[in-house]
Design an enzyme around this catalytic site. Structure first.
Site, PDB file in Angstrom:
ATOM      1  N   TYR A  55      30.818 -23.908  -9.503  1.00 44.58           N
ATOM      2  CA  TYR A  55      31.120 -22.673 -10.227  1.00 44.58           C
ATOM      3  C   TYR A  55      32.155 -21.850  -9.469  1.00 44.58           C
ATOM      4  O   TYR A  55      33.114 -21.345 -10.055  1.00 44.58           O
ATOM      5  CB  TYR A  55      29.847 -21.856 -10.421  1.00 44.58           C
ATOM      6  CG  TYR A  55      30.085 -20.508 -11.076  1.00 44.58           C
ATOM      7  CD1 TYR A  55      30.086 -20.393 -12.461  1.00 44.58           C
ATOM      8  CD2 TYR A  55      30.317 -19.372 -10.310  1.00 44.58           C
ATOM      9  CE1 TYR A  55      30.319 -19.157 -13.072  1.00 44.58           C
ATOM     10  CE2 TYR A  55      30.549 -18.144 -10.907  1.00 44.58           C
ATOM     11  CZ  TYR A  55      30.546 -18.044 -12.286  1.00 44.58           C
ATOM     12  OH  TYR A  55      30.789 -16.821 -12.880  1.00 44.58           O
ATOM     13  N   MET A 114      26.846 -15.743 -14.107  1.00 43.28           N
ATOM     14  CA  MET A 114      26.065 -14.505 -14.036  1.00 43.28           C
ATOM     15  C   MET A 114      25.734 -14.190 -12.595  1.00 43.28           C
ATOM     16  O   MET A 114      25.619 -15.110 -11.787  1.00 43.28           O
ATOM     17  CB  MET A 114      24.784 -14.657 -14.850  1.00 43.28           C
ATOM     18  CG  MET A 114      23.828 -15.713 -14.335  1.00 43.28           C
ATOM     19  SD  MET A 114      22.578 -16.193 -15.510  1.00 43.28           S
ATOM     20  CE  MET A 114      23.489 -17.372 -16.486  1.00 43.28           C
ATOM     21  N   MET A 142      34.679 -17.893 -17.409  1.00 41.79           N
ATOM     22  CA  MET A 142      33.647 -18.857 -17.065  1.00 41.79           C
ATOM     23  C   MET A 142      32.306 -18.507 -17.687  1.00 41.79           C
ATOM     24  O   MET A 142      31.543 -19.391 -18.095  1.00 41.79           O
ATOM     25  CB  MET A 142      33.500 -18.919 -15.541  1.00 41.79           C
ATOM     26  CG  MET A 142      34.674 -19.571 -14.826  1.00 41.79           C
ATOM     27  SD  MET A 142      34.750 -21.358 -15.030  1.00 41.79           S
ATOM     28  CE  MET A 142      33.339 -21.855 -14.041  1.00 41.79           C
ATOM     29  N   GLU A 143      32.005 -17.220 -17.756  1.00 44.57           N
ATOM     30  CA  GLU A 143      30.682 -16.799 -18.233  1.00 44.57           C
ATOM     31  C   GLU A 143      30.553 -16.854 -19.751  1.00 44.57           C
ATOM     32  O   GLU A 143      29.532 -17.330 -20.264  1.00 44.57           O
ATOM     33  CB  GLU A 143      30.374 -15.398 -17.726  1.00 44.57           C
ATOM     34  CG  GLU A 143      30.193 -15.299 -16.216  1.00 44.57           C
ATOM     35  CD  GLU A 143      28.966 -16.041 -15.720  1.00 44.57           C
ATOM     36  OE1 GLU A 143      28.049 -16.282 -16.513  1.00 44.57           O
ATOM     37  OE2 GLU A 143      28.936 -16.387 -14.525  1.00 44.57           O
ATOM     38  N   THR A 144      31.553 -16.361 -20.471  1.00 43.75           N
ATOM     39  CA  THR A 144      31.393 -16.253 -21.936  1.00 43.75           C
ATOM     40  C   THR A 144      32.642 -16.637 -22.710  1.00 43.75           C
ATOM     41  O   THR A 144      32.775 -16.274 -23.876  1.00 43.75           O
ATOM     42  CB  THR A 144      30.995 -14.819 -22.340  1.00 43.75           C
ATOM     43  OG1 THR A 144      32.059 -13.913 -21.991  1.00 43.75           O
ATOM     44  CG2 THR A 144      29.703 -14.380 -21.667  1.00 43.75           C
TER      45      THR A 144
END
Length: 416
Positions: free
Chosen positions: A330, A1, A145-147
């Protein structure tokens, strides 16, 4: 995010752009109906303290332009969630060795799903790339990576989660700003309070925008009059992520990093040392896969697992990705995933997997010892962030060691 702060996986505290006026109170469900995750049971003391905080917050929200009606609607769904506080204390980027984190980030399943997502959304991603200059595979990697490409958008109620974190006090001011921004989104009519769902930390949609980032950077790429990052259609969310990276300074044509080898006794690792690739190559730094590295711009040498692990020549686009999440692990996850989705392959050199992960108490001991010697001024929190690594490098330099900043058992023994 989208986020920054002390290597902390929470959203960027950005100044919001304009939003709906206090009189704009239409409510539109911007995503399909879903069942939110249950709120954990709070103690009577927690509930009482939260209720007292909520009264004061309601007054502060109205003083910042949120109508009483919106505040009332939102706070009806707000409650203290102990599970959010438990999750807030645990950060995957720091709880595992970087190679374990990247094993998950670059799993066969994530890669296969990414290739499928690129095929299905290729036309949209190509149009987004043409508009914002951010490669389709980089946007897809952020999404993955986020969802996990929209599969895990989160089922926590954003209002209860943000309210809990605002009340908790550890970063209360930050999360209260996020909660105010969420109320502005509701007031503008983009989503109703019950339909505003996402992660425990308040991130929303396919690419997990925090509310302040949504207000500043979300875009209506479909042209339907809504900046819809919640629904099954990921178009607006993907374009919003690309817009965010572009606004943060993405340089078209510049790599995020190039894997390199460094000469024996190399002593210039660290983000603070920047040189042109040609200068690094003149010092004996070379691309792992051969060939010359073009002068894409000033670059640093990052050795995230010390001299026994991979070395990366990182460019400004590394920093741009870090504005989404300021953990090096990340950024490497996004970069390496994007490389593999683009068919460029992964890292050549292996990780020092025999190194034992340090416990939280051992990481805190390293910070305390560095503090006592005058090298570290940060919080003793056991989080191996940039401040800790900079302190380690300074101590290593003073000891005549290669300053790679790597925190491991061997370092702890030397400090002792």
């Amino acid at each position: 995010m989208p986020r920054t702060a002390k290597v902390f996986a929470i959203g960027l505290a950005l100044l919001p752009m304009g939003c709906g006026s206090a009189g704009s109170e239409r409510y539109v469900s911007a995503r399909p109906a879903a069942t939110p995750a249950p709120v954990a049971v709070a103690t009577p003391e927690q509930r009482a303290g939260f209720d007292r905080w909520a009264v004061g917050f309601a007054a502060r929200a109205q003083s910042k332009g949120i109508s009483a009606t919106v505040v009332d609607r939102a706070m009806r769904v707000a409650s203290y969630d102990p599970d959010v506080i438990r999750l807030d204390r645990r950060q995957a980027e720091f709880a595992r060795p970087i190679w374990e984190y990247l094993d998950s980030a670059l799993s066969d399943t994530r890669l296969a799903s990414g290739r499928k997502a690129l095929a299905e959304q290729g036309a949209v991603l190509n149009r987004i790339e043409a508009r914002y200059g951010v490669p389709a595979e980089v946007v897809a990697a952020i999404w993955g990576m986020e969802t996990s490409y929209g599969v895990n958008r989160g089922k926590k109620g954003i209002i209860p989660s943000l309210a809990t974190l605002a009340y908790d006090g550890r970063r209360g001011a930050f999360f209260e700003d996020q909660l105010i921004a969420a109320l502005k989104i509701i007031q503008a009519g983009d989503v109703d309070p019950a339909g505003m769902m996402g992660s425990w930390a308040g991130a929303m949609g396919h690419t997990q925008f925090m509310p302040t980032s949504y207000l500043s950077y979300a875009v209506d790429f479909t042209g339907d009059g809504k900046r819809d990052i919640w629904s099954d259609n990921p178009t607006d969310a993907l374009a919003s992520a690309a817009n965010y990276l572009a606004r943060m300074g993405w340089k078209t044509g510049q790599p995020w990093a190039v894997e390199v080898t460094v000469p024996a006794g190399f002593r210039e690792a660290g983000k603070s040392i920047k040189k042109q690739p040609s200068q690094w190559q003149a010092q004996g730094v070379s691309a792992v896969r051969g060939g010359r590295i073009a002068d894409h711009g000033a670059a640093s040498i990052l050795m995230p697992a010390g001299a026994n692990g991979p070395a990366l020549m990182i460019f400004d686009n590394f920093r741009v990705i870090s504005r989404y999440n300021n953990a090096d692990s990340y950024v490497m996850g996004v970069g390496l995933l994007s490389d593999q989705l683009a068919g460029r392959g992964g890292l050549v050199k292996g990780w020092p997997r025999s190194d034992r992960p340090l416990s939280e108490s051992e990481r805190k001991e390293i910070q305390r010892r560095l503090t006592d010697m005058g090298y570290y001024q940060g919080e003793i929190d056991g989080v191996t962030g940039s401040g800790t690594m900079d302190a380690v490098r300074a101590w290593q330099t003073a000891q005549g060691m290669a300053p790679d900043g790597y925190v491991n058992e061997a370092l702890l023994k030397k400090l002792r």
